[in-house]
Design an enzyme around this catalytic site. Structure first.
Site, PDB file in Angstrom:
ATOM      1  N   CYS A   2      10.295  -6.948  -0.690  1.00 19.08           N
ATOM      2  CA  CYS A   2      11.022  -7.880  -1.555  1.00 19.08           C
ATOM      3  C   CYS A   2      10.065  -8.729  -2.387  1.00 19.08           C
ATOM      4  CB  CYS A   2      11.855  -8.825  -0.710  1.00 19.08           C
ATOM      5  SG  CYS A   2      12.935  -7.999   0.438  1.00 19.08           S
ATOM      6  N   ARG A  27       6.066  -3.251  -5.960  1.00 16.37           N
ATOM      7  CA  ARG A  27       6.124  -3.483  -4.517  1.00 16.37           C
ATOM      8  C   ARG A  27       7.219  -2.651  -3.861  1.00 16.37           C
ATOM      9  NH1 ARG A  27       3.919  -8.724  -3.000  1.00 16.37           N
ATOM     10  NH2 ARG A  27       5.413  -8.757  -1.314  1.00 16.37           N
ATOM     11  N   TRP A  76      14.297  -5.196  -0.990  1.00 14.07           N
ATOM     12  CA  TRP A  76      14.008  -3.919  -0.324  1.00 14.07           C
ATOM     13  C   TRP A  76      14.793  -3.973   0.973  1.00 14.07           C
ATOM     14  CZ3 TRP A  76      11.374  -2.226   4.159  1.00 14.07           C
ATOM     15  CH2 TRP A  76      10.929  -0.895   4.130  1.00 14.07           C
ATOM     16  N   ASN A 102      12.363 -13.655   1.345  1.00 14.17           N
ATOM     17  CA  ASN A 102      11.584 -12.500   1.820  1.00 14.17           C
ATOM     18  C   ASN A 102      11.337 -12.712   3.302  1.00 14.17           C
ATOM     19  OD1 ASN A 102      11.407 -11.685  -0.804  1.00 14.17           O
ATOM     20  ND2 ASN A 102       9.183 -11.926  -0.987  1.00 14.17           N
ATOM     21  N   GLY A 103      11.394 -11.659   4.089  1.00 15.84           N
ATOM     22  CA  GLY A 103      11.142 -11.796   5.525  1.00 15.84           C
ATOM     23  C   GLY A 103      12.393 -11.453   6.316  1.00 15.84           C
ATOM     24  N   GLU A 486      -6.319  11.020   5.731  1.00 12.36           N
ATOM     25  CA  GLU A 486      -5.952  10.305   4.506  1.00 12.36           C
ATOM     26  C   GLU A 486      -5.386  11.278   3.462  1.00 12.36           C
ATOM     27  OE1 GLU A 486      -5.342   7.463   3.698  1.00 12.36           O
ATOM     28  OE2 GLU A 486      -5.645   7.233   1.558  1.00 12.36           O
ATOM     29  N   LYS A 490      -1.693  10.908   1.842  1.00  9.57           N
ATOM     30  CA  LYS A 490      -1.470  10.797   0.390  1.00  9.57           C
ATOM     31  C   LYS A 490      -0.457  11.832  -0.057  1.00  9.57           C
ATOM     32  CE  LYS A 490      -2.678   7.667  -0.356  1.00  9.57           C
ATOM     33  NZ  LYS A 490      -3.446   6.691   0.360  1.00  9.57           N
ATOM     34  N   GLU A 493       3.209  11.060   1.285  1.00 13.75           N
ATOM     35  CA  GLU A 493       3.909   9.861   0.827  1.00 13.75           C
ATOM     36  C   GLU A 493       4.335   9.931  -0.637  1.00 13.75           C
ATOM     37  OE1 GLU A 493       1.783   6.118   0.917  1.00 13.75           O
ATOM     38  OE2 GLU A 493      -0.105   7.115   0.482  1.00 13.75           O
ATOM     39  N   HIS A 509      -5.854  23.798  19.545  1.00 13.76           N
ATOM     40  CA  HIS A 509      -5.133  23.315  20.727  1.00 13.76           C
ATOM     41  C   HIS A 509      -3.644  23.165  20.464  1.00 13.76           C
ATOM     42  CE1 HIS A 509      -8.927  22.785  22.767  1.00 13.76           C
ATOM     43  NE2 HIS A 509      -9.401  22.250  21.651  1.00 13.76           N
ATOM     44  N   LYS A 608       4.925  -1.491  -1.419  1.00 11.59           N
ATOM     45  CA  LYS A 608       3.480  -1.649  -1.525  1.00 11.59           C
ATOM     46  C   LYS A 608       2.928  -2.482  -0.380  1.00 11.59           C
ATOM     47  CE  LYS A 608      -0.623  -1.389  -3.228  1.00 11.59           C
ATOM     48  NZ  LYS A 608      -1.331  -0.184  -2.772  1.00 11.59           N
TER      49      LYS A 608
HETATM   50  C1  F6R Z   1      -0.765   4.400   1.980  1.00  8.04           C
HETATM   51  C2  F6R Z   1      -0.711   2.953   1.997  1.00  8.04           C
HETATM   52  C3  F6R Z   1      -0.347   2.273   3.270  1.00  8.04           C
HETATM   53  C4  F6R Z   1      -1.203   0.996   3.433  1.00  8.04           C
HETATM   54  C5  F6R Z   1      -0.728   0.206   4.663  1.00  8.04           C
HETATM   55  C6  F6R Z   1      -1.583  -1.017   4.894  1.00  8.04           C
HETATM   56  O1  F6R Z   1      -1.165   4.880   0.739  1.00  8.04           O
HETATM   57  O2  F6R Z   1      -0.933   2.316   1.009  1.00  8.04           O
HETATM   58  O3  F6R Z   1      -0.497   3.120   4.344  1.00  8.04           O
HETATM   59  O4  F6R Z   1      -2.540   1.357   3.551  1.00  8.04           O
HETATM   60  O5  F6R Z   1       0.608  -0.180   4.493  1.00  8.04           O
HETATM   61  O6  F6R Z   1      -1.535  -1.868   3.802  1.00  8.04           O
HETATM   62  P1  F6R Z   1      -2.619  -3.001   3.585  1.00  8.04           P
HETATM   63  O7  F6R Z   1      -3.914  -2.343   3.337  1.00  8.04           O
HETATM   64  O8  F6R Z   1      -2.129  -3.793   2.422  1.00  8.04           O
HETATM   65  O9  F6R Z   1      -2.644  -3.814   4.850  1.00  8.04           O
END
Ligand code: F6R
Length: 613
Positions: A2, A27, A76, A102-103, A486, A490, A493, A509, A608
């Site tokens: 949010c 976000r 959100w 927010n929260g 990673e 990527k 997601e 395994h 985000k």
């Molecule tokens: C994946 C991604 C998330 C963040 C995670 C932690 O591309 O962006 O997995 O890495 O939510 O976020 P931060 O780094 O802001 O604590």
């Protein structure tokens, strides 16, 4: 997650609020709303979907366009589906008070019952509407001022919140408060912009006040008064936001994600600047100067983070153990905070976070402090909660990361960890000669990343060849095992392709059962001490007719015999390889997602900054 925007000033509030909401779009959100004080009442509009939809709805609303004080929100969904009635702002029973939140209000069910017994009728399924009614209840009891009603209501609430509240009977005023969810007040000339994220403010001013937990602000055109939630005055410093408008624009790129992938040479250079000293051949990390002694003598380092930042932590485990010989553990922040971890005296806990606001990472940092550890932060967002609550730390200097998928923050997290590991290693066991070798190699990394980026079109061709496949594997060893994780994250997601990352040897395994004709298997296989082993793993995949995409070291012709496609990265020492080998995987995910028609900057269901647990 949010987003909140509020405005008090001489301008028409609507333009500032809508512009601010657009800046917060990255976000992630599913509905939006706005409420403006006008002529002794509140004018409000909200709707599910995009902000353009909200703009269309308010187009003919004269009061919304005329008022000079207002609040707005992108939601959100957590409690209740995305819909008009669940969107914020929410009002109290009399529709005289409006609130954006927010929260999460954890005890909202109990409060809702209490209010229903008193005759309150609720329109939405949200926890936030309950808070609006509670403020209204105290306002009616006490007759104002609004800040007193907000304080009384928040005293009854458990959970997390960043809120902005207005009241039709108190024109020209916004009350804002926070606990566990960020709120920033931009201080302009005769105006204030309140937001949950600096990107909604920087167009108006670089001067900001960061509210801390359990603080509130009463903002009018005359000024901004800050207190604790118990009404004890707090004097806050005005700080500067370093981000510029240019940094939060796409600047000709199709998406923020692509822009941020291509920014990596520059941001890595910035992250190294002033820290990597090739003249005196040493590392200087000013943010750690006051804790250097404690760090050098620590017997245990715990790295804690979520998602991509956790993958950076896994690389950190290899770096700190091999370069600095410090026993290191990596913990998901969400697990660390709840499992009552053993934190012995002298342990250093390091929270890694791009946003500095991730709820679980923040809670893990607090848990570490509670247990007496030295708590450090590796954070990108300057002034964020983790940055402010850490005992000491190092900023990434990656600039604002707007794309939901973290890319440049990851490489900068690796940069900072490498610098730290070298600094500590040199003070513990590393010879000056070894140190100099690493420093020279590190200085090459920005240009080497540029070389990898030049292959973007070629990587796109590879992505197009495999994009119809719904299951991919990513495998790596040593420093490149976290890179494989990673790469898989990527891809899944942003393209919604199912992908799994594993240490290459683990494939035998169990997961090898998945490999069948044509399944794409990405091997992160640069030259390193386990190179021959990974070639054997590639053979195992080929024997089962998997399609092998290899990330290999420039000049490695041998691997062509085994792989269907090879992307080359320049040679560098193994501890530095992840900064290069991750780049093709970011591009592979990006091009696959674009080919599948996905919105890479706003992937479905994702936000985000994950500020809820
Ligand atoms: C994946 C991604 C998330 C963040 C995670 C932690 O591309 O962006 O997995 O890495 O939510 O976020 P931060 O780094 O802001 O604590």
């Amino acid at each position: 997650m949010c987003g909140i925007v509020g405005y008090v000033g001489r301008k028409k509030a609507c333009g500032v609020l809508i512009e601010g909401l657009k800046r917060l779009e990255y976000r992630g959100y599913d509905s939006a709303g706005i409420c403006v004080q006008y002529d002794g009442s509140l004018a409000m509009e909200k709707c599910p979907g995009r902000i353009v939809g909200l703009e269309q709805r308010i187009a003919s609303s004269q009061p919304i366009h005329a008022g000079r004080v207002g609040i707005a929100h992108t939601r959100w969904a957590t409690h209740g589906e995305p819909s008009e009635r669940n969107a914020h702002p929410h009002t109290d029973g009399s529709d005289r008070i409006a609130l954006v939140h927010n929260g999460i209000i954890e005890n909202y069910v109990t409060i809702k019952k209490y209010l229903e017994d008193k005759g309150h009728v609720f329109k939405s399924e949200t926890d936030s509407e309950v808070l609006a009614h509670l403020v209204g209840e105290f306002y009616d009891d006490g007759g104002g001022p609004l800040e007193a009603a907000v304080q009384a209501a928040l005293a009854e609430v458990s959970g997390t919140y960043g809120i902005a509240v207005i009241c039709a009977d108190e024109p020209g005023k916004i009350v804002a408060a926070r606990k566990g969810s960020p709120l920033i007040i931009g201080v302009g000339k005769d105006e204030y912009v309140i937001a949950s994220d600096a990107s909604a403010i920087i167009e108006h001013t670089a001067n900001v006040v960061y509210l801390s937990d359990n603080e509130m602000a009463v903002i009018t055109t005359e000024g901004c008064r800050t207190t604790t939630l118990d009404n004890v005055p707090v004097s806050k410093e005005i700080e500067q936001v370093e981000w510029s408008l240019e940094q939060i624009a796409k600047n000709g790129y199709a998406d923020f994600m692509l822009k941020e992938i291509f920014e990596q040479p520059e941001v890595v250079r910035t992250s190294l600047r002033g820290r990597l000293d090739l003249r005196d051949m040493r590392v200087t990390l000013g943010g750690l100067a006051n804790v250097a002694r404690q760090l050098v003598s620590t017997h245990k380092l715990i790295l804690t983070a979520c998602g991509t930042a956790w993958h950076a932590g896994l690389v950190g485990e290899y770096l700190f153990e091999s370069l600095a010989r410090i026993p290191t553990e990596v913990e998901y922040a969400s697990e660390f905070r709840y499992r009552n971890p053993i934190v012995e005296e002298g342990t250093v806990v390091m929270a890694i976070s791009q946003s500095g606001e991730t709820a679980d990472t923040l809670a893990a940092l607090r848990e570490a402090k509670e247990k007496g550890a030295l708590a450090l932060g590796i954070v990108n967002a300057v002034g964020s909660t983790i940055a402010r609550e850490s005992d000491s730390g190092v900023y990434l200097h990656a600039g604002p990361e707007i794309g939901v998928a973290s890319t440049k923050a990851f490489t900068c997290q690796l940069v900072v960890e490498t610098l730290m590991a070298l600094m500590l290693g040199r003070r513990r066991f590393m010879s000056q000669t070894e140190m100099e070798g690493y420093l020279r190699a590190l200085a090459q990394i920005p240009d080497q990343i540029s070389t990898v980026l030049e292959q973007s079109d070629y990587i796109r061709e590879i992505a197009l060849r495999h994009v119809e496949r719904e299951n991919w594997l990513f495998l790596g060893r040593g420093y490149n095992y976290p890179v494989a994780l990673e790469g898989a994250l990527k891809l899944k997601e942003i393209s919604y392709i199912h992908a799994e990352g594993l240490p290459a040897a683990e494939m035998k395994h169990g997961p090898i059962a998945l490999i069948h004709d044509g399944m794409p298997v990405v091997f992160v296989a640069p030259r390193c001490p386990t190179y021959d082993k990974i070639i054997s793993n590639i053979e195992e995949v080929r024997a089962r007719k998997g399609r092998v995409i290899a990330v290999a070291t420039e000049g490695d012709e041998h691997i062509r015999r085994y792989a269907d496609d090879v992307v080359y990265v320049p040679a560098c020492p193994p501890p530095l390889q992840p900064m290069l080998t991750v780049i093709p995987l970011q591009l592979l995910a990006y091009h696959a997602a674009v080919a599948r028609g996905c919105n890479v900057d706003k992937p479905r269901n994702l936000a985000k900054s994950v500020t809820v647990e």
